[in-house]
Design a protein around this motif. Sequence first.
Motif, PDB file in Angstrom:
ATOM      1  N   HIS A  80       0.834  -1.199   0.000  1.00 37.02           N
ATOM      2  CA  HIS A  80       0.000   0.000   0.000  1.00 37.02           C
ATOM      3  C   HIS A  80       0.878   1.262   0.000  1.00 37.02           C
ATOM      4  CE1 HIS A  80      -3.956   1.746   0.413  1.00 37.02           C
ATOM      5  NE2 HIS A  80      -3.485   2.606   1.294  1.00 37.02           N
ATOM      6  N   VAL A  81       0.335   2.341  -0.514  1.00 37.40           N
ATOM      7  CA  VAL A  81       1.060   3.602  -0.564  1.00 37.40           C
ATOM      8  C   VAL A  81       1.456   4.023   0.859  1.00 37.40           C
ATOM      9  CG1 VAL A  81      -1.041   5.004  -0.488  1.00 37.40           C
ATOM     10  CG2 VAL A  81       1.023   5.957  -1.492  1.00 37.40           C
ATOM     11  N   HIS A  83       3.474   2.689   2.884  1.00 35.80           N
ATOM     12  CA  HIS A  83       3.840   1.624   3.820  1.00 35.80           C
ATOM     13  C   HIS A  83       5.348   1.379   3.842  1.00 35.80           C
ATOM     14  CE1 HIS A  83      -0.255  -0.414   4.817  1.00 35.80           C
ATOM     15  NE2 HIS A  83      -0.256   0.899   5.000  1.00 35.80           N
ATOM     16  N   LYS A 184       8.321   2.005  15.183  1.00 37.21           N
ATOM     17  CA  LYS A 184       7.341   2.984  15.688  1.00 37.21           C
ATOM     18  C   LYS A 184       6.702   2.491  16.982  1.00 37.21           C
ATOM     19  CE  LYS A 184       5.849   5.913  12.022  1.00 37.21           C
ATOM     20  NZ  LYS A 184       4.646   6.483  11.405  1.00 37.21           N
ATOM     21  N   ALA A 217      12.481  -0.027   7.712  1.00 39.24           N
ATOM     22  CA  ALA A 217      13.221   0.491   6.568  1.00 39.24           C
ATOM     23  C   ALA A 217      13.979   1.750   6.968  1.00 39.24           C
ATOM     24  CB  ALA A 217      12.268   0.791   5.413  1.00 39.24           C
ATOM     25  N   LYS A 218      13.654   2.257   8.182  1.00 38.47           N
ATOM     26  CA  LYS A 218      14.300   3.478   8.650  1.00 38.47           C
ATOM     27  C   LYS A 218      15.598   3.143   9.385  1.00 38.47           C
ATOM     28  CE  LYS A 218      13.207   7.553  11.387  1.00 38.47           C
ATOM     29  NZ  LYS A 218      12.213   8.031  12.364  1.00 38.47           N
TER      30      LYS A 218
HETATM   31  P1  GDP Z   1       5.845   3.979  -0.283  1.00 46.37           P
HETATM   32  O1  GDP Z   1       4.750   4.887  -0.716  1.00 46.37           O
HETATM   33  O2  GDP Z   1       5.327   2.606   0.060  1.00 46.37           O
HETATM   34  O3  GDP Z   1       7.011   3.927  -1.215  1.00 46.37           O
HETATM   35  O4  GDP Z   1       6.360   4.551   1.138  1.00 46.37           O
HETATM   36  P2  GDP Z   1       7.648   5.422   1.482  1.00 46.37           P
HETATM   37  O5  GDP Z   1       8.872   4.576   1.409  1.00 46.37           O
HETATM   38  O6  GDP Z   1       7.619   6.652   0.653  1.00 46.37           O
HETATM   39  O7  GDP Z   1       7.397   5.732   3.006  1.00 46.37           O
HETATM   40  C1  GDP Z   1       6.319   6.533   3.453  1.00 46.37           C
HETATM   41  C2  GDP Z   1       6.681   7.253   4.719  1.00 46.37           C
HETATM   42  O8  GDP Z   1       6.930   6.325   5.772  1.00 46.37           O
HETATM   43  C3  GDP Z   1       7.944   8.093   4.593  1.00 46.37           C
HETATM   44  O9  GDP Z   1       7.757   9.291   5.273  1.00 46.37           O
HETATM   45  C4  GDP Z   1       9.021   7.254   5.265  1.00 46.37           C
HETATM   46  O10 GDP Z   1      10.034   8.011   5.809  1.00 46.37           O
HETATM   47  C5  GDP Z   1       8.222   6.527   6.320  1.00 46.37           C
HETATM   48  N1  GDP Z   1       8.786   5.209   6.640  1.00 46.37           N
HETATM   49  C6  GDP Z   1       9.046   4.201   5.781  1.00 46.37           C
HETATM   50  N2  GDP Z   1       9.551   3.132   6.422  1.00 46.37           N
HETATM   51  C7  GDP Z   1       9.608   3.468   7.730  1.00 46.37           C
HETATM   52  C8  GDP Z   1      10.037   2.757   8.916  1.00 46.37           C
HETATM   53  O11 GDP Z   1      10.463   1.608   8.886  1.00 46.37           O
HETATM   54  N3  GDP Z   1       9.932   3.437  10.101  1.00 46.37           N
HETATM   55  C9  GDP Z   1       9.449   4.705  10.174  1.00 46.37           C
HETATM   56  N4  GDP Z   1       9.382   5.262  11.365  1.00 46.37           N
HETATM   57  N5  GDP Z   1       9.043   5.380   9.090  1.00 46.37           N
HETATM   58  C10 GDP Z   1       9.119   4.781   7.884  1.00 46.37           C
END
Ligand code: GDP
Length: 472
Positions: A80-81, A83, A184, A217-218
């Motif tokens: 999902h977007v 995620h 989180k 992923a962070k």
């Molecule tokens: P996508 O739309 O699935 O590609 O999602 P993104 O990679 O763009 O992530 C969406 C948001 O979630 C961003 O602001 C990221 O920094 C945040 N994010 C992604 N993975 C993590 C994680 O493992 N931990 C935290 N705290 N934030 C994350």
Amino acid sequence: NDLASLMDVSVNDIISTCMSLGMFVSINQRLDAESITIIADEFGYSVDFTTQDEEVDVVEEVDAEETLEDRAPIVTIMGHVDHGKTSLLDYIRDSKVTDDEAGGITQHIGAYDVTTESGKKIAFLDTPGHEAFTAMRARGAKITDIVIIVVAADDDVMPQTKEAINHAQVAGVPIIIAINKIDKPNANPDKIKEALSANNILVEDWGGKYQCQEISAKTGQGVEDLLEKVLLEAEVLELKANPNKKAVGSIIEATLDKGRGYVTTMMVQSGTLEVGDVVLAGSYFGKVKAMFDHKGAKLKKVGPSTPLQMLGLDGAAQAGDKFNVMESDREAREIATKREQIQREQNIRTKKHITLDEIGRRLAIGSFKELNVIVKGDVDGSVEALSDSLLKLSTKEVQVNIIHKGVGQISESDVLLASASDAIIIGFQVRPSGGAKKIAETEEVEIRLYSIIYDAINDVKDAMEGLLAPTV
Ligand code: GDP
């Protein structure tokens, strides 16, 4: 005999399989399509009856068992977007840049490969999302070996999570679940596992068959373990390719660069590509002038499961197109020209995909066995009711499959899925988005819109009985 050599099994094996199925055949007997399908299935093959056109198809030799070597898995990340698909792709790529490479600018070329801590390679398609995945599949490309579905632990199994799972399953590609954002404070992985199980995805530690890994992923927590799970899955799949032949592979993306001409990102799937090879992709061709990896480093030779950027094609090949290496410039040019011609004719000619009107004709020539349908509606109740009724229309001759259903507008990815699976789309009290409409036109996917369930069922029923009056 032909079938035996196509599947690389002994003729005796085929004859005895036929006998066990009650067919008594000789070595030179011609078999009908249905028998071929059944026998091939016994050996784990599916059959594609599209005729090979020798003038435009590049005939590929079947690799002998002893020429095959292990190859790295090719992975697509979906979910999902928001995620965390992009974050995960970025984390994996950036954490694998070794010190001596640091400083080099990584480029998003549509694919990259990394070496895990255990020393094994994994290739990633760098266009997250099931739209890209299914768009490629719609063009016949089977690139992805394994799909990682990312679900955020602070959210839920969302519509696009379900869609992604569905697209992977329809394609028959194994799934690994990555529960992301575990760093989180409000992360609740158990809730995700429960929601997944409600969608028939039972993860391993709950006694199911799906591998699952909690990650961030962070911070990178769990990511290396996730990669090891990918490798485990790959081992089960016994991915192999023959590296010692001319390269075969697929186009990932293509762009026009002012200085360098057409820049094509491709994935080698078997064989080895070398500078100087003549590449044919769709209706474009050219000599490989130079090749680069995603860090911009020059490559001379590229083996299976390795992505690369190539300079030298004379046009922008389409994502999902196959590429082959040809003997000579002349041969490549000839085929490219013929393909272009055929494409032009086809654009004017017949419909590519099934429509309700077309069913009667296909029934008449006996080539119609399954009707794939995607159902979208405004509320869950009507989607379920309509799907159930459609399923019940299945007859001995024609099986109705609901390959996807859901609440909401008909989206681009619905149309791509329909295109990849030769399905029609039925919308109940919903309409296609602007983008979906456009793709449906170019892909020639039929979208039928209804406001009365009974009408939808009746039309499909009539079509399946060959009763629908053809509309021109
Ligand atoms: P996508 O739309 O699935 O590609 O999602 P993104 O990679 O763009 O992530 C969406 C948001 O979630 C961003 O602001 C990221 O920094 C945040 N994010 C992604 N993975 C993590 C994680 O493992 N931990 C935290 N705290 N934030 C994350």
